[in-house]
Motif scaffolding. Sequence first.
Motif, PDB file in Angstrom:
ATOM      1  N   PHE A   1       0.830  -1.211   0.000  1.00  0.00           N
ATOM      2  CA  PHE A   1       0.000   0.000   0.000  1.00  0.00           C
ATOM      3  C   PHE A   1       0.865   1.262   0.000  1.00  0.00           C
ATOM      4  CE2 PHE A   1      -3.495  -2.717   1.735  1.00  0.00           C
ATOM      5  CZ  PHE A   1      -4.463  -2.364   0.810  1.00  0.00           C
ATOM      6  N   VAL A   2       1.913   1.246   0.827  1.00  0.00           N
ATOM      7  CA  VAL A   2       2.791   2.417   0.928  1.00  0.00           C
ATOM      8  C   VAL A   2       3.417   2.745  -0.418  1.00  0.00           C
ATOM      9  CG1 VAL A   2       4.955   3.288   1.915  1.00  0.00           C
ATOM     10  CG2 VAL A   2       3.295   2.115   3.378  1.00  0.00           C
ATOM     11  N   TYR A   3       3.964   1.710  -1.091  1.00  0.00           N
ATOM     12  CA  TYR A   3       4.654   1.961  -2.356  1.00  0.00           C
ATOM     13  C   TYR A   3       3.677   2.242  -3.504  1.00  0.00           C
ATOM     14  CZ  TYR A   3       9.088   0.746  -0.194  1.00  0.00           C
ATOM     15  OH  TYR A   3      10.200   0.741   0.601  1.00  0.00           O
ATOM     16  N   LEU A   4       2.469   1.690  -3.439  1.00  0.00           N
ATOM     17  CA  LEU A   4       1.450   2.083  -4.420  1.00  0.00           C
ATOM     18  C   LEU A   4       1.107   3.555  -4.251  1.00  0.00           C
ATOM     19  CD1 LEU A   4      -1.057  -0.955  -4.443  1.00  0.00           C
ATOM     20  CD2 LEU A   4       0.326  -0.153  -6.372  1.00  0.00           C
ATOM     21  N   TYR A   5       1.052   4.004  -2.998  1.00  0.00           N
ATOM     22  CA  TYR A   5       0.766   5.409  -2.695  1.00  0.00           C
ATOM     23  C   TYR A   5       1.902   6.306  -3.192  1.00  0.00           C
ATOM     24  CZ  TYR A   5      -0.326   9.584   0.083  1.00  0.00           C
ATOM     25  OH  TYR A   5      -0.609  10.869   0.479  1.00  0.00           O
ATOM     26  N   ILE A   6       3.149   5.872  -2.948  1.00  0.00           N
ATOM     27  CA  ILE A   6       4.318   6.678  -3.343  1.00  0.00           C
ATOM     28  C   ILE A   6       4.437   6.755  -4.862  1.00  0.00           C
ATOM     29  CG2 ILE A   6       6.847   6.781  -3.316  1.00  0.00           C
ATOM     30  CD1 ILE A   6       6.716   5.550  -0.480  1.00  0.00           C
ATOM     31  N   THR A   7       4.357   5.576  -5.534  1.00  0.00           N
ATOM     32  CA  THR A   7       4.515   5.558  -6.991  1.00  0.00           C
ATOM     33  C   THR A   7       3.337   6.203  -7.718  1.00  0.00           C
ATOM     34  OG1 THR A   7       3.603   3.302  -7.108  1.00  0.00           O
ATOM     35  CG2 THR A   7       6.002   3.507  -6.990  1.00  0.00           C
ATOM     36  N   GLY A   8       2.203   6.314  -7.025  1.00  0.00           N
ATOM     37  CA  GLY A   8       1.041   6.962  -7.619  1.00  0.00           C
ATOM     38  C   GLY A   8       0.920   8.423  -7.239  1.00  0.00           C
ATOM     39  N   ASP A   9       2.001   8.991  -6.648  1.00  0.00           N
ATOM     40  CA  ASP A   9       2.009  10.403  -6.226  1.00  0.00           C
ATOM     41  C   ASP A   9       0.810  10.738  -5.346  1.00  0.00           C
ATOM     42  OD1 ASP A   9       4.398  11.028  -7.576  1.00  0.00           O
ATOM     43  OD2 ASP A   9       3.322  11.370  -9.452  1.00  0.00           O
ATOM     44  N   GLY A  10       0.571   9.856  -4.387  1.00  0.00           N
ATOM     45  CA  GLY A  10      -0.513  10.113  -3.445  1.00  0.00           C
ATOM     46  C   GLY A  10      -1.827   9.463  -3.788  1.00  0.00           C
ATOM     47  N   ASN A  11      -1.888   8.770  -4.925  1.00  0.00           N
ATOM     48  CA  ASN A  11      -3.115   8.082  -5.344  1.00  0.00           C
ATOM     49  C   ASN A  11      -2.813   6.602  -5.546  1.00  0.00           C
ATOM     50  OD1 ASN A  11      -5.418   7.088  -6.570  1.00  0.00           O
ATOM     51  ND2 ASN A  11      -5.732   8.892  -7.844  1.00  0.00           N
ATOM     52  N   ILE A  12      -3.344   5.767  -4.657  1.00  0.00           N
ATOM     53  CA  ILE A  12      -3.073   4.321  -4.711  1.00  0.00           C
ATOM     54  C   ILE A  12      -3.487   3.728  -6.050  1.00  0.00           C
ATOM     55  CG2 ILE A  12      -3.816   2.088  -3.769  1.00  0.00           C
ATOM     56  CD1 ILE A  12      -3.799   3.333  -1.016  1.00  0.00           C
ATOM     57  N   LEU A  13      -4.609   4.224  -6.603  1.00  0.00           N
ATOM     58  CA  LEU A  13      -5.116   3.677  -7.859  1.00  0.00           C
ATOM     59  C   LEU A  13      -4.229   4.000  -9.061  1.00  0.00           C
ATOM     60  CD1 LEU A  13      -8.962   4.228  -7.547  1.00  0.00           C
ATOM     61  CD2 LEU A  13      -7.714   2.077  -7.417  1.00  0.00           C
ATOM     62  N   LYS A  14      -3.300   4.951  -8.894  1.00  0.00           N
ATOM     63  CA  LYS A  14      -2.399   5.293  -9.989  1.00  0.00           C
ATOM     64  C   LYS A  14      -0.989   4.756  -9.766  1.00  0.00           C
ATOM     65  CE  LYS A  14      -4.846   9.454 -11.504  1.00  0.00           C
ATOM     66  NZ  LYS A  14      -4.770  10.920 -11.721  1.00  0.00           N
ATOM     67  N   GLY A  15      -0.821   3.973  -8.711  1.00  0.00           N
ATOM     68  CA  GLY A  15       0.499   3.438  -8.387  1.00  0.00           C
ATOM     69  C   GLY A  15       0.940   2.342  -9.344  1.00  0.00           C
ATOM     70  N   SER A  16       2.253   2.071  -9.359  1.00  0.00           N
ATOM     71  CA  SER A  16       2.838   1.029 -10.210  1.00  0.00           C
ATOM     72  C   SER A  16       2.891  -0.290  -9.443  1.00  0.00           C
ATOM     73  CB  SER A  16       4.244   1.438 -10.649  1.00  0.00           C
ATOM     74  OG  SER A  16       4.931   0.342 -11.214  1.00  0.00           O
ATOM     75  N   GLY A  17       2.156  -1.293  -9.939  1.00  0.00           N
ATOM     76  CA  GLY A  17       2.126  -2.593  -9.278  1.00  0.00           C
ATOM     77  C   GLY A  17       3.482  -3.272  -9.261  1.00  0.00           C
TER      78      GLY A  17
END
Length: 443
Positions: free
Chosen positions: A242-258
Motif C-alpha cells: 500500500f505504501v509503495y502504491l501510494y508513493i509511486t502513484g504520487d498520493g493516489n493508490i489507484l495510480k500506483g505502479s504494481g
Amino acid sequence: MALYTRSVLLSLFSGIVLGLFILNSFDVFASVEAAFLLFTSLLTKAWILKTLGFAILVGSIMALIDKSGGIDGFVNFMQNKTKLVKSPRSSLLLSYAVGVIIFVESSITALIAGAVGRPFCDKYRIPQAKLAFVCDSTSAPISSLIILNGWGALLLGLISTQITHGVLEANAIDLLIDSVLYNFYAMSALVVTFLAIWFNIDIGPMKHSKYTKISAHTEELSNPQSMFYMLFPILLMIFFVFVYLYITGDGNILKGSGSSAIFYTVLTTMLFTLFYYVGTKNMSLMTWSKTTLIGAKKLFPIAMILLFAFAIGEVTSDLKTGQYLASLASENLSIYLTAAVIFLLSSLISFSTGTSWGTFSIMIPIAVPMAVAMDANVALTIGAVISGGIFGDHCSPISDTTIISSMASDCEVIEHVQTQLPYALISGLIALLMFFIVAFIYN
C-alpha cells in the motif's frame, strides 16, 4: 504442448519460436535476430526487471521465514493455543480466508496464502495441488473484485482512455464499479472454491492428487520459535505494498505502479528480516546470507518461466491474435450474445498469452466501442472482459499467477493446471450462463 511434455519452459520456447517464424515469413536468420531483439527489449523494460526481481527475491524471503522457525511457531499456535486449525478442511479454509482478506496484489496474495497453508499441508498430508488451487482461486478473483490495488489502477486507466477518446460519455470510476458488479467469474470462482473446501469435493485429476513430503513440518516441536518470525515479515509485505502504491502513484493508490510496489516491498522486507533475525540472534549473518542465496536460487527457474511468458505475450500481440478473434466475433453478432462472446474471446486470449492484464489491454479498447455501436450494456461488456481475462488466466499453464501459486504451494505447475481446470471450467460455465441471462434481461 505444456500438458503433453510437462515442461513449461520447453513449451513456451516452442511457441515463441513458431510465432517468430510466422512473423518473419519462416526466415531462420531473421527469426533468430528477432528473438535476440525480443529478449533484449524485454530485459530493458523496468517493470519486467522488477517483476523478475520480485519472483527471485520472494524465494529468499520464504526461505528466511522457513529457516527462522516462525512457520513452526505459527502451526503450534494455531493448533495448540487457538484450536482453530484441527483438520484438513480448517487448514484450507485458513488459506482461503487469507487469500480473501489480502487483496493488495494477486502475487502477494497467492504467496502469503501458500506460506500460511503449506505447513498445515505437511501436518495433515493435504495434497499440495489442493493448496495451489485455493491460492490461485482466491488471489486474482479477490484482487479484481476489491479494486483498491494495481488491478483497479489498470482498469481505470483503460476505461478512462476510452472516455478521453470520445468512444463513450461516462464517469470512469462509476463505470468501473458497475463493471465489477458483473465480474461473474471471480464471484463464482470464490463460491466454487469455498464449496469444494467445505464439502471436500474432489473432481477430475484432483481425485488422484497425492501429498508429497517436501518440508519437515510434520514433526511435533517441543520448543518452537515465536510465530512472529513469520507474521511480522508477512504483515510488513502487506503494509508496504500500500505504501509503495501510494508513493509511486504520487498520493493516489489507484495510480500506483504494481511492479514497482511489489519489487520495493520485497526489498524492504528482506532488509527488515536482516535486522530482525540477526538482531534477535535468531540466525547469524552468515546463515542469513546463505539462506537468502539458497531461496533465490530455488526460484530462479520461476523467473525464467515468467520471462518466457512475457515473451510469448509480446509475440501474440505482434501477431494481433486478439484483434483477429474480435473481428471474427463482431461479424453478425447478436446483441444478446455480445457479453457471452466477449467473455469467451477474452478467455481464449488470456489462456493463449497467460496474462489477464494483457487481455484487458487488448480487449477493452475492442469491446467498449463494439458495445457502444450495438447499444449494449457497456458495464456488462467490461465485466465480461474482466471475467474472461481471469478465467483464461486460471486455466493457462503459462500464467504468472498459476506459476506463483504453484511455487507458493510446492506443487508442480502442470499438476496444478490439471487439477484446477475442472473447478475453473465449472466457474466459467456459471459465468457464461450469467452473461447470457443478464444480457437477455437488459435488452
